[in-house]
Structure formats: structure tokens, C-alpha cells
Design a protein around this motif. Sequence first.
Motif, mmCIF file in Angstrom:
data_model
loop_
_atom_site.group_PDB
_atom_site.id
_atom_site.type_symbol
_atom_site.label_atom_id
_atom_site.label_comp_id
_atom_site.label_asym_id
_atom_site.label_seq_id
_atom_site.Cartn_x
_atom_site.Cartn_y
_atom_site.Cartn_z
ATOM 1 N N LEU A 670 0.808 -1.211 -0.082
ATOM 2 C CA LEU A 670 -0.134 0.222 0.021
ATOM 3 C C LEU A 670 0.801 1.146 0.241
ATOM 4 O O LEU A 670 0.216 2.390 -0.224
ATOM 5 C CB LEU A 670 -1.023 -0.133 1.069
ATOM 6 N N ALA A 671 2.118 1.112 0.216
ATOM 7 C CA ALA A 671 3.066 2.239 0.312
ATOM 8 C C ALA A 671 3.420 2.657 -1.300
ATOM 9 O O ALA A 671 3.518 1.601 -2.001
ATOM 10 C CB ALA A 671 4.031 1.984 1.168
ATOM 11 N N SER A 672 4.112 3.740 -1.426
ATOM 12 C CA SER A 672 4.819 4.069 -2.790
ATOM 13 C C SER A 672 5.971 3.312 -2.797
ATOM 14 O O SER A 672 6.750 3.292 -1.753
ATOM 15 C CB SER A 672 4.902 5.590 -2.966
ATOM 16 N N PRO A 673 6.133 2.778 -3.953
ATOM 17 C CA PRO A 673 7.392 1.947 -4.339
ATOM 18 C C PRO A 673 8.889 2.809 -3.821
ATOM 19 O O PRO A 673 9.712 2.284 -3.082
ATOM 20 C CB PRO A 673 7.479 1.912 -5.765
ATOM 21 N N ASP A 674 8.874 4.194 -3.985
ATOM 22 C CA ASP A 674 9.995 4.962 -3.547
ATOM 23 C C ASP A 674 10.071 5.032 -1.938
ATOM 24 O O ASP A 674 11.220 5.401 -1.471
ATOM 25 C CB ASP A 674 10.105 6.355 -4.435
ATOM 26 N N ALA A 675 8.881 4.831 -1.406
ATOM 27 C CA ALA A 675 8.983 4.924 -0.085
ATOM 28 C C ALA A 675 9.339 3.762 0.996
ATOM 29 O O ALA A 675 9.447 3.506 2.049
ATOM 30 C CB ALA A 675 7.524 5.581 0.723
ATOM 31 N N ALA A 676 9.184 2.667 0.223
ATOM 32 C CA ALA A 676 9.252 1.103 0.921
ATOM 33 C C ALA A 676 10.631 1.047 1.148
ATOM 34 O O ALA A 676 11.876 1.481 0.614
ATOM 35 C CB ALA A 676 9.154 -0.009 -0.232
ATOM 36 N N PRO A 677 11.102 0.348 2.270
ATOM 37 C CA PRO A 677 12.616 0.268 2.978
ATOM 38 C C PRO A 677 13.067 -0.750 1.815
ATOM 39 O O PRO A 677 12.218 -1.584 0.876
ATOM 40 C CB PRO A 677 12.126 -0.530 4.099
ATOM 41 N N PRO A 678 14.566 -0.470 1.449
ATOM 42 C CA PRO A 678 15.233 -1.423 0.596
ATOM 43 C C PRO A 678 15.127 -2.731 1.045
ATOM 44 O O PRO A 678 15.108 -3.200 2.226
ATOM 45 C CB PRO A 678 16.808 -0.939 0.889
ATOM 46 N N ALA A 679 15.208 -3.585 0.153
ATOM 47 C CA ALA A 679 15.077 -5.180 0.367
ATOM 48 C C ALA A 679 16.257 -5.616 0.939
ATOM 49 O O ALA A 679 17.569 -5.089 0.837
ATOM 50 C CB ALA A 679 14.923 -5.687 -1.289
ATOM 51 N N GLU A 680 15.971 -6.497 1.745
ATOM 52 C CA GLU A 680 17.291 -6.969 2.728
ATOM 53 C C GLU A 680 17.829 -8.111 2.140
ATOM 54 O O GLU A 680 17.178 -9.012 1.280
ATOM 55 C CB GLU A 680 16.705 -7.213 4.044
ATOM 56 N N ALA A 681 19.127 -8.370 2.185
ATOM 57 C CA ALA A 681 19.681 -9.577 1.611
ATOM 58 C C ALA A 681 19.162 -10.862 2.249
ATOM 59 O O ALA A 681 18.701 -10.900 3.327
ATOM 60 C CB ALA A 681 21.161 -9.655 1.902
ATOM 61 N N PRO A 682 18.935 -12.005 1.277
ATOM 62 C CA PRO A 682 18.197 -13.255 1.919
ATOM 63 C C PRO A 682 19.259 -13.756 2.997
ATOM 64 O O PRO A 682 20.494 -13.560 2.838
ATOM 65 C CB PRO A 682 18.248 -14.165 0.560
#
Length: 744
Positions: A670-682
Motif C-alpha cells: 500500500l506504500a509508494s515504491p519509493d517509500a518502501a524500505p530497501p530489500a534485505e539480503a536473503p
Amino acid sequence: MKLNVLLFIVLLHGAAAAVVSPTKWQTLSGNAPAVIARGGFSGLFPESSQFAYQFAQSTSLKNVVLYCDLQLTKDGAGICHSDLRLDNSTTISAVFPKGRTTYSVNGRPVQGWFSIDFTSDQLYNNVTLIQSIFSRPSVFDGNLPVSMVEDVAGLHPYQLWVNVQYSTFFKEHDLDAVDYIRSVSRETIIDCISSPEIGFLKSLSGLPGRHKTKLIFRFMEVDDVEPSTKKTYQALLNDLVTIKSFASGILVPKSYIWPVNKDQYLEAHTSLVTDAHGVGLEVYAYDFANDAPASYNYSYDPTVEYLQFISNSNFSVDGVLTDFPSTASEAVACLAHNENKPIPTEGRPLIITHNGASGMFAGCTDVAYQRAVEDGADVLDCSIQMSKDGVAFCLDSADLMGDTTAAAAFMPRAAMVPEIQQNNGIFSFDLTWSEIQSLKPALTSPMSQSGLARNPAAKSEGKFMTLADFLQFAKKSTVSGILINIENAAYLASKKGLGAVDAVSTALRNASYDKQVYIQSDDTAVLSAFKKNSGYQRVLHVKETISDAPKPTVEEIKQFADAVNLPRSSIVAASGFFVSAFTNVVDQMHAANISVYVSVLRNEFLTIAFDYFSDPMVELATYVAGVGVDGVVTEFPATAAAYLKSPCSDLNANLPYSILPAEPGTLLSLASPDAAPPAEAPAPVLEVADVVDPPLPPVADLVEKAPVTSPTTQHPPSGQPANVANAALCLLMAMLSFFALSGH
């Protein structure tokens, strides 16, 4: 803007929800208490935003009340916003940087950006909402416009409640809240209107329309002055009969009903609810929020606080005003009047303690274990530590500095043991049991640096228990089993001459323990040592976060263990503070008939992902109903027990309301893509090499290997500390002799 958010959320969460009526409520009407969503689901989304109101409707009871704090614009339109100033929760200061003004509000100067200085078009078309509380998610900021009262009414809420906080202020600036309410009421049904101003409420008599609107008098702090009468709210509280002459109910801070003392513990409840009901006034309480620390009596479980107001033996308020309406809905529909209900015995996960009820008492003490039994734990755990003289006892860590007062008494005994941890510690195997018994327990909190202490009044209560005492206690209790956790066995055997495995085996044999025994270790060699005990369940503790467990690894685990204990992050992956995915690890283990326990569950909201709504019940539902774990390892067994005894925990029960698990990625989408936290390494994959450990070394006979000393010399069993001390003393004597001779 995602205008289809309501449909999206309803499909995931289900909107068909109605109050499950118990036999009797002690509200004025006899109906269940109302759940009133302050600005919608403002604990998650910017307050009074479209998302907040829609999410409240889709995740709460069907009859949830939407609450709007009215502010008037320069052109007389009404917007929903709790603060008279707009700058703390909108982008207005950036959009209109020269718009700051200072006004007198109830006789006090207030500086900021005010709705009365801007038209509705200026606000609606240019200003967006932001989260005003820093501990809440900010990813939805800057995308949602200000809500007009008509926008909220357009969502067709079950009931709409409008609060008019500043009628006098608006009138001073040629804006009339009474005229606005009368105008809106011709087109919109307003079910409840509240205000802390008596004059305003009296002016609303005979509202247009056939609908009966309730007028509610809102109490502020006891020493604040009501503008119309110039009396304090404390004085008005003593004249409920007069309030009944113009209002059908009162809205009060929750502290008016259950006061909390300066140490954050509950005092006795007041007679306010009973008194108000006695004169025919409904009572609504406000200031409820899952992420606002309340009394220590609630153990950071927000449902316990709601139950204190709606399901005690003396009274029930008629409604609660909350930032987290789904949690209030749980309390009303799922948990109220369940206190004496037994926990189901079949088809549910185990409640396994982590150092007993360590959320309330110092871990591994007699009082922590006793409380865990009372709270409904199934399995009591004991992490084995060894004293210098070979006494096995229960404590979370071999390092005594965290859980005891050892730092004050034995700091000179601190040492570095890299095989156990990277920092200095005062270790149990360097102190005798008598020395350890001289220490006091220390109740610690993982969130203490954030100001979330645990039950400070009981921080040093209780006594440490030997393994033998623990077994006798568990044997006489109602729990179905015990979990013995063994760590550092190889180091203790080879370096300290202490046999932890032998100590556990001997204690279990001597105690004739006849309930289920779980042997847990992060060392497969320890688990192998108990293979001959066919009645024991062996649990491999995988402490590191993993993302996958390939079939060869699972098959290797099966050689050593019947179950695995995994951290939360190995089962539910997170991105930032949002749930992003379920891993396949539970399914992989279950395919090999290996049980899965998840650890460690805690109640503090700062340990809970946003997707769980700062609600430990939703996190429990996610692991139990969503993922299907076989046991939860928790520091708050009472919360787990309350969830499992609730009918709403069974998603197959076809109830009108259920405590639903979180859906990974839903909230973040539901958040804007540019506001989402960076993806974390698996996280890494669990490999076979990560599982298999070398065989345990034999227990070293360090006394026999000690150097020969004088018969009169006293030394500890290992011989090493005494020899070091003697050598140092000889060196010191030699140096003193040298200086003495050189002086002559």
C-alpha cells in the motif's frame, strides 16, 4: 493513490464481522461496548486519512464507529484532523512556508499552521498527511489528502462520531461549528457528537433530520477549565446529574476510571462508571493505543488493558476510543468473559516458556516458573548452567552479568571466554554455588534502552533454582513437560572438567520425572548423547536466521532431533519493519515429520512488525494459524494462553470474527515504491555442515592434572587460579626484596 485499497484489504481480511454477544454485558444498555476508531486506524496510517478509515472498517468489528475530530477551514468547510495545528501531521509547512501564525487558544498562545487560515481547496489539493508519531510507519506519508467530513460519511460507516474540540476558538474567528453541524446533518447522519464545551452541546438541541444523535460531553484533564462555565473538569465530574440534562454520555480519559500511580502501576478503580450509569449516562474511555506504554500490570499486552475496562466483575464502559480498533475488536468479540475458560488440549501448539514467565519476573527464578504455571504454560524450560563446584542450575546464560547482580559483587572475576561470547563476562563456572546463591536475580528487558522496562517493582524477586529443585517443582505442577536446554557442553567438559550432559542425566534419573522431557541443544553431539532415552524428545536449536533448509540438511537433522527451535526471522522474513514473506522452512521440516517451535515471542510493541498492528495476538495468529508451528516459545505465556483459549483463534470455526494472521507483503504494497524500505539480503541456507558437530570430548579430570603443591596449600579444583596467585605473590615478594636491598 490506490483508491481500490478498501476492496483489496477486505478480500484479504474479510469484512463480515459482528459482535459475538456473551451472556451479559455490564454496559448501560446491556449491549457489547462500542469500538470507536480515532481517525480510523491511526496507529498504522496517517490519522484521518482514507486508508486509516478504510482499514479500520475492514479489520475491525462490523459495527466499528468512525471518529472524526472536526476542524473548520477559512471557507467554512469541515475537515477531520485531531490537532488544531496542522503542521505536526501534514506537509502544510513545506507547501505554505509563510503560513505560520500565533493564536490564543483557551487563553494560551499557540503557534503553528491552522485550518482557519486556508480554504478547503488549498488544503485538499495541495496538502498531504504524514504520521505524527515517530514509532509508527512513515511509508504512507505524503500520498493521502486531508479527509473532509463528507469523505468519511461517504464510506458509509456503521456509525459516525464527530468531535468538536474548539467551538469557542472557531467562533472567535467568525466560524460557527453549530451552523456547520446543522448544515451537514441535513445530508449526513451523525450518530454521536462530542465536545468538551458545554455551551456548544446545549446549542445543538433539535438537530434536523429524523435520526437521534447522541450528545457526549468530553472531559479533559481534571485541572483544565471548561470554557462555558469556567469550572474545572474535576468540579464538573462531581455533578453528573447536570451533565445528564444536556448529554446522554461522557467521554473521559481512561485514567479517570483506572488511575495509574507515578510508578506506572494500577490503583483501585474509581466509582465513575457506576456513578454515571446510575444517573443514566453512558461512559466512553479514550487514550487507548497499543504502542503507548501503559501500566506494568498489563505486561505490554494491549488486550489485557481493554479487558480491564470491559470485562471486570464490577462494570463495563460503553465504548473505547482507540488508535488500534482491531485490537479492541479482539477484546470485545474474542477475549471478554473467557478468563475461566480452559485451553483446548487437542490440535494446538505447545506454550513453551523462555526462562519461565520472564516478561514479568527475573528469568529462571521460582516466581517466574510459578507464574508461568498459573498463566497456562505447557512446557517449562530450564537452560542448564554449571557452577564451579559442579551444581547444575537454571539460568539463561553462563554469563551472570545480565541476569544477576554479579557485576557488583564479582567484577574482579570477570574473564574473556571466546568459546562462549566475544565480550567479558562473569561466568557461572568460575563461581561456587554458594557464591551464586549470594546473588540476587535481575529482571531485564530487551527493550530497556527504549524505555520499555519490565515490572520494576519485582526486578529482584525470586530465587535461583538448582536443576533438582526445578524438576521437583515441575513434577508437582500442572505442566505437561519440561525442556532442558544444554549449551557449551564441550567447553565445560574439556576446559572446566564439568559434565553438563551427565549432570542432566543424573538429575532426571534421580527425580524419577514421569512427564514429557524435551532435551534441547545447538550441539548435535549433545542430542546424540540422549538418543538412548527413547522417551525424550530431542530439539535442535538453530539460533541463526536461515532462509531455507534443503532436503539433505533436513534428513541430517532427522538423525539427531525430533524438533527444531527456530528464530522468528527464519519463519517470517521481514523487510525493514514489515513482514515480507513466509519461508518454506516449516513445510520442509514438517515433510520430514520434524516439529517446529518458534522463538522468542515478546509483547513489547517495538519487537513486533507493523503488519501485526503492535498486537502480540496477531503475531501469534500468524505463526499458529498462518504458518502452523507446533510450539511457541514465549516470555509471556499468559498472552499465548489467552489467544489459544479464544474461539477466534480457530479459523475453521466459522465465527463472525476471527483473529487473522498477517498476509506477507500486503501492508507494504500500500506504500509508494519509493517509500518502501530497501530489500534485505536473503538469509543463508542451512547446510549439512552447519548441523553436524564433533563428538563431545570426555570430561577432563583437571584436579589430577594440577601441579603438585605444598600439602598446606589450598587451591580450587582446577588448580589454575591458585597457582597463578602463588606465582604472582612470589614475584611480588622478590620485587619488594630487591627494592629493599637497593634502598640500603
